[in-house]
Design an enzyme around this catalytic site. Sequence first.
Site, PDB file in Angstrom:
ATOM      1  N   HIS A 156      -3.779 -10.832  -5.029  1.00  0.00           N
ATOM      2  CA  HIS A 156      -3.625  -9.907  -3.901  1.00  0.00           C
ATOM      3  C   HIS A 156      -4.781  -8.918  -3.773  1.00  0.00           C
ATOM      4  CE1 HIS A 156       1.048 -10.579  -3.912  1.00  0.00           C
ATOM      5  NE2 HIS A 156       0.340 -11.711  -3.921  1.00  0.00           N
ATOM      6  N   GLU A 244       3.345 -11.466   8.067  1.00  0.00           N
ATOM      7  CA  GLU A 244       3.400 -10.554   9.208  1.00  0.00           C
ATOM      8  C   GLU A 244       2.070 -10.463   9.956  1.00  0.00           C
ATOM      9  OE1 GLU A 244       6.643  -7.379   7.312  1.00  0.00           O
ATOM     10  OE2 GLU A 244       4.589  -6.730   7.738  1.00  0.00           O
ATOM     11  N   TYR A 254       3.670   0.477   6.711  1.00  0.00           N
ATOM     12  CA  TYR A 254       4.150  -0.845   7.130  1.00  0.00           C
ATOM     13  C   TYR A 254       5.236  -1.417   6.219  1.00  0.00           C
ATOM     14  CZ  TYR A 254       0.978  -0.378  10.866  1.00  0.00           C
ATOM     15  OH  TYR A 254       0.393   0.111  12.013  1.00  0.00           O
ATOM     16  N   TYR A 265      10.298 -14.512  -4.506  1.00  0.00           N
ATOM     17  CA  TYR A 265      10.222 -15.941  -4.832  1.00  0.00           C
ATOM     18  C   TYR A 265      11.449 -16.407  -5.608  1.00  0.00           C
ATOM     19  CZ  TYR A 265       5.382 -15.543  -3.310  1.00  0.00           C
ATOM     20  OH  TYR A 265       4.254 -15.314  -2.576  1.00  0.00           O
TER      21      TYR A 265
END
Length: 369
Positions: A156, A244, A254, A265
């Site tokens: 990430h 998104e 957000y 998961y």
Amino acid sequence: MSLKSSSRLARGMAAAFLIATASSPLSAEKIDSAAGQLQVDRIVSGLDAPWAVGFLPEGGLLITERDGALLLAREGQVNRVAGLPDIAADGQGGLLDVLIPRDFAQRRELFMTYAQPFGRRSATAVLRAKLSDDGARLLETKTIFTIAEPTNSGRHFGSRLVEAPDGHLFVTIGDRGDRPSAQDTGNHNGTVLKITRDGAAAPGNPGFDQPEIWSYGHRNPQGAALDASGQLYVVEHGARGGDEVNRVQRGANYGWPVISYGRHYSGLKIGEGTTRDGMEQPEHYWDPSIAPSGMMIYSGALWPQWEGDIFVGSLKFDYISRLSGSDISEVEQISGPMTNRVRDVREGPNGGIWFLSVGEGALYRITPG
């Protein structure tokens, strides 16, 4: 360059790059779309985990490979550009996005994002450099910004770059696999930043503890683009569902990981559900996840009916998503054998749609067929 990155590059030095000439693509295929038949030309082959492409005003283009190579493709040749710093090519990290600013012809300055090594840890960082006149190397290389907290997670990194209308830089940063940190503006995880070309907080930022932050509560934004009005949109990975498209506003939250349209998961619920006061709703979400990466908002140059439409690559389902409408929704999936793990999508100088396929190790150009 790090030992791991250098060894991978050494193994790849013998790989044969193939590049099309202006009049002769490496291969050409036809696929159907709502706008009629499309021609898809393979322009560069032999790429290893390509991540981003950018177009030079004098002709030619730059391609980043995640394992640590910057490539210049022009006049029928592909060459590696020397002068990169040490890069932590591990997991999802490595050499990531490239941005060629509007004033490149005057300054020859470009920007890249990469995973900067800190021993066994790494951090998303922004590099500024000048490309030599012959394109052989980077000059005046400087890391202008590094996120506050390196981690040992290889996940990430986010890492898209967009030049704002005022010339400053938007930078997307993932949560680095540390979900709660996306709600903590004392670090940079899970944010969109706005910085100057020297790496400082841009004037007019909201004033969070980390002053570079423009918005927060993001999971892993791997696509970003401006619309014709200069409004920034990002596309970000959810977990199991909940990818998104977000319209990014100054100072907005957000929601990740408090609200989401996906699940962990493991199948467990994420946070509180899908809504909470003070947290923004996505413009669109996918369930199941498509693993979105790369984003472009089209000008309409070659397909006027697509003006303002959003194009997003799918790493999971091997297509390019076209989204449209005042209530943004996916209206078409552009797919063929070449749309194999689409990492980046860009509009080219003449209005063609270009994309990088990780699965094919190739750069393609779409034009009317």
